[in-house]
Design an enzyme around this catalytic site. Sequence first.
Site, short mmCIF file in Angstrom:
data_model
loop_
_atom_site.label_atom_id
_atom_site.label_comp_id
_atom_site.label_asym_id
_atom_site.label_seq_id
_atom_site.Cartn_x
_atom_site.Cartn_y
_atom_site.Cartn_z
N PRO A 1 22.11 42.52 37.97
CA PRO A 1 22.24 43.54 36.94
C PRO A 1 23.46 43.34 36.06
CG PRO A 1 22.62 44.47 39.13
CD PRO A 1 22.20 43.07 39.32
N GLU A 2 23.23 43.14 34.78
CA GLU A 2 24.28 43.13 33.77
C GLU A 2 23.97 44.28 32.82
OE1 GLU A 2 24.89 39.09 32.27
OE2 GLU A 2 24.08 38.28 34.12
N HIS B 1 16.32 48.08 52.74
CA HIS B 1 17.77 48.19 52.54
C HIS B 1 18.16 49.50 51.88
CE1 HIS B 1 18.13 44.06 53.89
NE2 HIS B 1 17.17 43.74 53.06
N ARG C 1 22.34 43.04 49.38
CA ARG C 1 23.59 42.31 49.68
C ARG C 1 24.81 43.21 49.80
NH1 ARG C 1 22.33 37.61 45.33
NH2 ARG C 1 20.15 37.57 45.90
N ARG D 1 44.41 35.04 24.66
CA ARG D 1 44.19 34.59 26.03
C ARG D 1 44.41 33.09 26.13
NH1 ARG D 1 41.42 38.23 29.63
NH2 ARG D 1 42.21 40.25 28.97
#
Length: 282
Positions: free
Chosen positions: A2-3, A95, A115, A157
């Site tokens: 998921p982004e 899960h 996970r 940066r």
Amino acid sequence: MPELPEVETVRLGLHRGVAGRTVGQVTVTHPRAVRRHEAGGDDFAARLTGRTVLAARRRGKYLWLPLDSGDALTGHLGMSGQLLVVPGDSPLQKHLHVRLRFADGGRELRFVDQRTFGGLLVVPGGEPVPPLIAHIARDPLDPEFDDDAFVARLRTRRTGIKRALLDQTLVSGLGNIYADETLWRARLHGERPTDRLSRPAARRLLAHARDVLSAAVEQGGTSFDALYVSAEGVSGLFEQSLNAYGREGEPCNRCGAPIRRESFMNRSSFSCPRCQPRPRAV
DNA sequence: AGTGACGCCTGGGAGC
DNA sequence: TGCTCCCAGGCGTCAC
């Protein structure tokens, strides 16, 4: 994985499915899912029970549900998390870690996570952003995203472009898939140094990020398997629109050269060797 | 302060 | 068939 487009799709489903509803019984069946709620699972449940969900919001890949108590149920899907709005009698997922039932007896909210990199917690303050999430930058689709500030910060940066795109404190919402897709569209190799990008090139990079993210949101995100689905359990369709990610050896959709795969930060980067040449070694 | 490495997790697939 | 190893990767934490 998921982004932004996947998380936004989930947010829309949560807004439709749980906003305005009052929480009934809360069950935590895997403590790791609430590990970031320091007061523990019982406190987590107590802060939710009887509260009404006001809305569903997102910053980058974080989601939160502001509550009428002034707290916010906050979550991150990590690698494999799902927030599903399903009928209470639907089969329990393998899960399934957290269940929120509602006072109206309608569909319930389930947090499912193979996970367990994701998790939920209740934090004070949901407006405009919980303090927990204050360090996350706005995303390129946010109307208040500051293009000039991004370009300036990016160029100060001293790292590679891909690393910078993945830094959620600089720009949020991009993960490995959409970073690679952005770079392919911009015809830039991810290891190009940020401080040697011209202002126009940085602006083009941002525009490509915006384009790929909004196109993916329209398609409901990318689903490689059952691990990512919307809150209603529907798969996204953007996978068929990918130009780089996961296409090792397949022809570039622009020039036909076989897409290459390189190791990067203990994961994979996909790019076109012809359209996105590696920068010359310094 | 900025940068980068590391660890957390499980299931699926490759290789033997 | 069954074992081991590797891979997927977001993000908090920590060292430099």
